[in-house]
Design an enzyme around this catalytic site. Structure first.
Site, short mmCIF file in Angstrom:
data_model
loop_
_atom_site.label_atom_id
_atom_site.label_comp_id
_atom_site.label_asym_id
_atom_site.label_seq_id
_atom_site.Cartn_x
_atom_site.Cartn_y
_atom_site.Cartn_z
N LYS A 86 0.95 -1.36 -0.02
CA LYS A 86 0.04 -0.07 -0.09
C LYS A 86 0.77 1.27 0.05
CE LYS A 86 -4.57 -1.55 1.60
NZ LYS A 86 -4.16 -3.02 1.81
N GLU A 108 -10.16 6.53 2.94
CA GLU A 108 -11.32 5.41 3.66
C GLU A 108 -10.37 4.47 4.19
OE1 GLU A 108 -10.36 5.47 0.56
OE2 GLU A 108 -9.69 3.41 0.10
N SER A 375 1.71 -9.71 -0.92
CA SER A 375 1.38 -8.26 -0.62
C SER A 375 1.80 -7.70 0.85
CB SER A 375 -0.13 -8.18 -0.90
OG SER A 375 -0.77 -9.07 -0.19
C1 LIG Z 1 -5.06 -3.97 1.38
C2 LIG Z 1 -4.39 -5.20 1.12
C3 LIG Z 1 -4.80 -6.20 0.24
C4 LIG Z 1 -5.82 -5.98 -0.79
O1 LIG Z 1 -5.92 -4.79 -1.43
P1 LIG Z 1 -5.76 -4.85 -3.21
O2 LIG Z 1 -6.08 -3.29 -3.52
O3 LIG Z 1 -6.51 -5.75 -3.61
O4 LIG Z 1 -4.45 -5.07 -3.30
C5 LIG Z 1 -4.09 -7.31 -0.24
N1 LIG Z 1 -2.86 -7.55 0.63
C6 LIG Z 1 -2.57 -6.83 1.68
C7 LIG Z 1 -1.47 -7.07 2.65
C8 LIG Z 1 -3.40 -5.77 2.11
O5 LIG Z 1 -2.94 -4.98 3.16
#
Ligand SMILES: *Cc1c(COP(=O)(O)O)cnc(C)c1O
Length: 395
Positions: A86, A108, A375
């Site tokens: 993010k 948000e 992610s």
């Molecule tokens: C917020 C988040 C997601 C989901 O958001 P996307 O916009 O689909 O990437 C996925 N993994 C993590 C670790 C997150 O914090």
């Protein structure tokens, strides 16, 4: 992408007249800065010096040998500052907001991850920050509320609707309408009205730019597949983007099936949703029989958004990407397996992508490779995974 912020029939700007000025101003500013060498130099500097990029592409040798089949590489977005992908998006948007002369960021947040990332960028840029968060979520995610306040942000509980993420998005859009002079709305995923899906995609595309260079260096050829989890879809589109024209690379998005796509407790938008218009865009959404946005469920707070970004909807329509459902149970199994096999505790969101990779890698040959985007890191998920396994731990 096709014209006017459309991805095939998806995307667009389905917004009230009062929001039009704000999105036009944003689009003009973005067109001015996106190819500006100075802007891009500053952003690369923030990525490298502050966020810790480039993130590693790590060969998960123990997992690969244990599962058999393709070599599994992990794109380590969990190693970024604040522990997830993010930060890529918020640094880009905060820098753009600064160039536009804005002094205040609003956002948000659902589980609080995007709120914390935005508050982080606001602190770094010396900007004011206000985060809208469903009241229900402020109770469930007290630690993230504390972090946002610690970083200097104001957290406003939203009490309308179901008092969760979708209501926080609606409230942030209303707030933006009434105060565009000094305020930028830092949207958290590849969703909302044009130009957000494009802006957020471009800032997250650094992920696939790096993967491409790193995998060519390591393997001398492109991977057989790139796999990522999909909430709104920002880490996934970021991971896919620089491979879209390479038809030999399969692009696989993993949706949160929750308790299963044949139950009502799911957040798998492509697998269970229908075409609709919500939050300023045309795309696929989980809906009830009357076309109202359905309540969604997943063990993973970051994946339980009832829609999907318009570019993913388009990649699905044309068959370029495939979207597979992964249940809570499969994700928790992968969370535990990757922790004990590689010494990496992945975010429960990322565990959805890892779970599918564990099934998929053994179907490929040993001389092939796949890339899975991790992610984020999983420290934040330990309490809820323990509870899922029937163990209560207190912090
Ligand atoms: C917020 C988040 C997601 C989901 O958001 P996307 O916009 O689909 O990437 C996925 N993994 C993590 C670790 C997150 O914090």
């Amino acid at each position: 992408m096709t014209e006017n912020g459309r991805f095939g029939i998806h995307g667009g700007q389905y917004i009230p007249e009062t929001l039009m000025n704000a999105v036009i101003e944003l689009e003009e500013a973005y067109n001015r800065y996106k190819d500006d060498p100075e802007f891009n130099r500053e952003l690369t500097d923030l990525f490298n010096q502050y966020a810790g990029r480039p993130s590693r592409l790590y060969y998960a040798e123990r997992m690969s040998e244990d599962l058999g089949g393709a070599k599994i590489y992990l794109k380590r977005e969990d190693l970024n500052h604040t522990g997830a992908h993010k930060i890529n998006n918020v640094l880009g948007q905060a820098l753009l907001a600064k160039k536009m002369g804005k002094t205040r960021l609003i956002a948000e947040t659902g589980a609080g991850q995007h709120g914390v990332a935005t508050a982080t960028a606001a602190a770094l840029f010396g900007m004011k920050c206000v985060v809208f968060m469903g009241e229900e979520d402020t109770r469930r995610q007290a630690l993230n509320v504390y972090k946002m306040k610690l970083l200097g942000a104001e957290v406003i509980p939203v009490t309308t609707g179901t008092a969760t993420l979708k209501d926080a998005v609606s409230q942030a859009m209303r707030e933006w309408t009434s105060r565009i002079s000094d305020t930028h709305y830092c949207l958290g995923s590849v969703m909302g009205p044009h130009p957000f899906p494009t802006i957020v995609r471009d800032f997250q595309a650094v992920i696939s730019k790096e993967i491409r260079e790193q995998i060519l260096e390591a393997e001398g050829k492109l991977p057989a597949a790139v796999i990522a989890c999909v909430g709104g879809g920002s880490n996934a589109i970021g991971s896919f983007y620089h491979f879209i024209d390479d038809s030999e690379v399969k692009l696989i998005g993993c949706e949160a099936a929750g308790r299963g796509i044949d139950t009502f407790e799911t957040a798998a938008t492509i697998n269970t949703g229908r075409l609709g218009i919500f939050h300023g865009m045309k795309s696929y959404f989980c809906q009830d029989a009357y076309g109202q946005i359905a309540p969604v469920y997943s063990i993973s707070a970051g994946l339980d958004y009832p829609g999907i970004g318009p570019e993913h909807a388009y990649l699905h329509d044309i068959g370029r990407a495939e979207y597979v459902p992964v249940t809570d149970e499969e994700a928790v199994d992968a969370f535990e397996y990757v922790s004990r096999t590689e010494g990496i505790i992945p975010a429960i969101e990322s565990a959805h992508a890892l779970a599918y990779a564990m099934k998929y890698a053994p179907t490929l040959a040993k001389d092939q490779s796949i890339v899975v985007t991790v992610s984020g890191r999983g420290d934040k998920d330990c309490v809820s995974v323990a509870r899922y396994r029937g163990e209560e731990i207190s912090e």
